[in-house]
Enzyme design. Structure first.
Site, PDB file in Angstrom:
ATOM      1  N   ASP A   1     109.746  16.224 130.575  1.00 49.27           N
ATOM      2  CA  ASP A   1     111.038  16.737 131.013  1.00 49.27           C
ATOM      3  C   ASP A   1     112.058  16.704 129.883  1.00 49.27           C
ATOM      4  OD1 ASP A   1     112.248  17.794 133.508  1.00 49.27           O
ATOM      5  OD2 ASP A   1     113.724  16.221 133.146  1.00 49.27           O
TER       6      ASP A   1
ATOM      7  N   THR B   1     117.998  33.761 137.234  1.00 47.07           N
ATOM      8  CA  THR B   1     117.523  32.512 136.651  1.00 47.07           C
ATOM      9  C   THR B   1     116.510  31.797 137.538  1.00 47.07           C
ATOM     10  OG1 THR B   1     118.294  30.560 135.431  1.00 47.07           O
ATOM     11  CG2 THR B   1     119.292  30.972 137.593  1.00 47.07           C
TER      12      THR B   1
END
Length: 511
Positions: A375, A501
Site C-alpha cells: 500500500d 476515477t
C-alpha cells in the site's frame, strides 16, 4: 508468484513472458495468442462471477460483502455500493443477469435516506458515476443488454435525484463544497477546509449530468469549485507551475498549504484535468493547459530514483523545500495519466515518462512474496528500517505499509500502457497481477484485502471486499484481454469514452 486457483490449463496460467517465448511460426503465434487472450478474459469473468455470486448470496443489497465471515457492511450509506459499482463492468462483460439485477435494485434506491454521513466525493465517483456510465453504455453500444428501456431512463432520473440531494454541499461563501454531509438536515461536519482530490474530482460526473439532463446547474456548481484549483491563490499554494497544495479554504477558495503530491488526497485532481480535456477539448482547454504545467513540473521536480536501483522512477512529494521519498499504491495511476495525456496531446515525452512510472510500479509487485505491491513504500536511505536493509538493497524500496485492500491503480496503468503502445509485456503484467490477486485474496465467497503482501499467503485477510473490486480491478483486468470496443481507451484523440476515477466510462461530449 503463486499459481491461480482458476481451472485453466497450466500452459495458460504460466504465461508471464513475452511472445518471443513461443516456438511457433508467426501465424501460429497469433492464433495461440488469441486463444490465450480469450482464456484470460474468461478467467477474469469467472472471478467477477465468483465475487458477484458471493455478494448476492450474503450481502445484497447492502454496500459490501464481508468475504471471510460471509456478512455484509454498509460503509457507503447502505444504498448498495457494490451493485452500482459493478454495473458498468457487468455491461462491458456482457453479463445480462447481473445487469438486470442491478437495474432492478437502482429503481428502489431512496438517496434521501441514510443513517450515516455522506461523502460528496465517494458518492459522486461510485453512485453518480456508476449510474451515468450505465446510462451511457446501455443507451448506446450495449443497448441489447437492457430488456426494459425505461429502466435505463431511470438511471438518469436517479442520477438527477442524487445530484439534487447533494447540491447543497456547494452552498458556501466560495462555492468550494463541504465533503462530509448530513443530507437529512442539509448540514456538514463544520470543516474549514476541503481537500484537493475531493474538491477536484467532481467536475466530470457533474458536468456529464448537466449535459445529459440539459440542466447546467450541476456543471456550474462543480466548475466553480474547480475554478479555484485552476487559478490558485495565494502564490504559496502553487510551489511549482501547475502543482498545487493539498487543502483549500472553504470560505474563500484559497489554498492553505503548498504541500505537493500525486498521492492519495491529491491524486485524482490531476487525473481529472486531462480527462476533462478528453471529455470535451473545446470547453476544457484550460484544464489541459493546467495538466501540462503540472506534468512538466512533475518531471522536473518530483521524479526520483532509489539509490540501489537508479533505473526505477517514482514520484516524491514536496513540502517546504523538502522531498519526501515515499509513494503509495494509489499514486500508481500516475503512469496511466501521463500515457493518456501523452497520446491525446501527441507528446511522446509524456508517454515515455508514463512508461517509466509504470515500470516503477511494476517493480513494487515483482519483489514481494505474493506478487502484489504494498500500500505504501519508501526509498529514503536515511529511513530504511533495520529489518529491511537487505530487501531495500535488492528491491530499491522498503515497505511502509504492506497491506493490499484490492486497489486497482497498478493494473490500471498497465492497461493504459498496453492500449497505447500495444506492447504485450503490459498485458502480461496485468495477467500476473490478476493471478496474484486471485491466488492471494480469493475466499470462498469473494475477495479480501490482506495485511502483508510480503508474507506467505499475504498474512491475514481483512473481512471486507471494497466495491471498487467490481468497478476497477476486474474491469481493467478484463479489458486488457477483451476485443476492441467503443469504451476501450484509444490512441490519440479517438476516445469515445473516458473513465472516471472509479473506472466508470462515460461517453465524451463530442461524439
Amino acid at each position: 508468484m503463486r499459481i491461480s486457483s482458476l481451472s485453466l490449463p497450466l500452459a495458460v496460467l504460466g504465461l508471464v513472458g513475452s511472445t518471443a517465448a513461443y516456438p511457433y511460426y508467426e501465424s501460429e503465434v497469433v492464433l495461440r495468442r488469441n486463444s490465450d487472450k480469450q482464456a484470460k478474459a474468461d478467467a477474469v469473468k469467472e472471478a467477477f462471477q465468483h465475487a458477484w455470486n458471493g455478494y448476492v448470496q450474503y450481502a445484497f443489497p447492502h454496500d459490501e460483502l464481508h468475504p471471510v465471515s460471509n456478512g455484509y457492511g454498509d460503509s457507503r450509506n447502505g444504498w448498495g455500493a457494490s451493485a452500482v459499482d459493478a454495473l458498468s463492468t457487468a455491461i462491458i462483460m456482457g453479463n445480462q443477469e447481473a445487469v438486470q439485477k442491478i437495474l432492478d435494485h437502482i429503481e428502489t434506491i431512496d438517496f434521501s435516506k441514510t443513517k450515516d454521513e455522506v461523502s460528496l466525493f465517494e458518492t459522486t465517483i461510485r453512485y453518480l458515476g456508476g449510474m451515468l456510465s450505465g446510462y451511457d453504455l446501455l443507451k448506446d453500444s450495449a443497448a441489447h443488454l437492457a430488456v426494459n428501456s425505461t429502466q435505463v431512463d431511470t438511471l438518469l432520473v436517479q442520477s438527477k435525484k442524487l445530484g439534487d440531494i447533494l447540491k447543497f454541499a456547494f452552498d458556501t461563501p466560495s462555492g468550494v463544497p463541504y465533503n462530509n454531509l448530513d443530507i437529512a438536515s442539509k448540514g456538514n461536519d463544520g470543516s474549514s477546509t476541503n481537500g484537493l482530490a475531493v474538491t477536484g474530482t467532481l467536475v466530470l460526473e457533474w458536468t456529464r449530468l448537466s449535459d445529459l439532463t440539459g440542466d447546467d446547474e450541476y456543471a456550474k456548481l462543480s466548475q466553480k469549485a474547480q475554478s479555484y484549483l485552476l487559478n490558485p491563490r495565494p502564490s504559496s499554494g502553487e510551489p511549482f507551475p501547475g502543482l498545487v497544495g493539498s487543502n483549500i479554504n472553504i470560505s474563500n477558495g484559497h489554498f492553505t498549504d503548498g504541500a505537493v503530491s500525486w498521492n492519495g488526497g491529491d491524486d485524482s485532481f490531476y487525473e481529472y484535468l486531462i480527462k476533462m480535456y478528453v471529455y470535451d477539448p473545446k470547453r476544457f482547454k484550460s484544464y489541459k493547459d493546467r495538466w501540462v504545467l503540472a506534468a512538466e513540473s512533475t518531471i522536473k521536480h518530483l521524479q526520483s530514483h532509489p539509490a540501489p536501483r537508479p533505473e526505477i522512477t517514482w514520484l516524491a512529494s514536496y513540502y517546504n523545500g523538502q522531498q519526501d521519498l515515499s509513494s503509495q499504491h494509489l499514486t500508481c495511476f500516475d503512469g496511466g495519466s501521463f500515457i493518456l495525456g501523452g497520446t491525446v496531446l501527441d507528446r511522446q515525452d509524456f508517454i515515455d515518462f508514463g512508461l517509466e512510472l509504470v515500470h516503477g510500479c511494476e517493480a513494487t509487485y515483482n519483489q514481494t512474496l505474493t506478487g502484489i505491491g504494498p500500500d505504501s513504500w519508501g526509498w529514503d536511505p536515511k529511513k530504511v528500517p533495520s529489518g529491511q536493509k537487505d530487501f531495500y538493497e535488492k528491491a530499491g524500496f522498503y515497505i511502509n505499509s504492506g497491506s493490499y485492500v484490492l486497489r486497482p491503480e497498478v493494473i490500471e496503468s498497465f492497461y493504459y500502457a498496453y492500449r497505447v503502445t500495444g506492447n504485450e509485456i503490459y498485458r502480461d503484467w496485468v495477467w500476473n497481477g490478476f493471478k496474484a490477486i486471485n491466488s492471494t485474496c480469493r475466499t470462498g465467497s469473494g475477495f479480501a484485502g490482506v495485511s502483508n503482501v510480503n508474507a506467505a499467503g499475504g498474512g491475514s485477510k481483512y473481512d471486507n471486499e471494497e466495491s471498487f473490486l467490481f468497478a476497477e480491478v476486474l474491469k481493467y483486468a478484463y479489458l486488457v484481454h477483451a476485443e476492441d470496443a467503443p469504451w476501450q481507451v484509444q490512441k490519440g484523440r479517438k476516445n469515445q469514452f473516458v473513465f472516471n476515477t472509479e473506472a466508470h466510462p462515460v461517453r465524451v461530449a463530442h461524439t
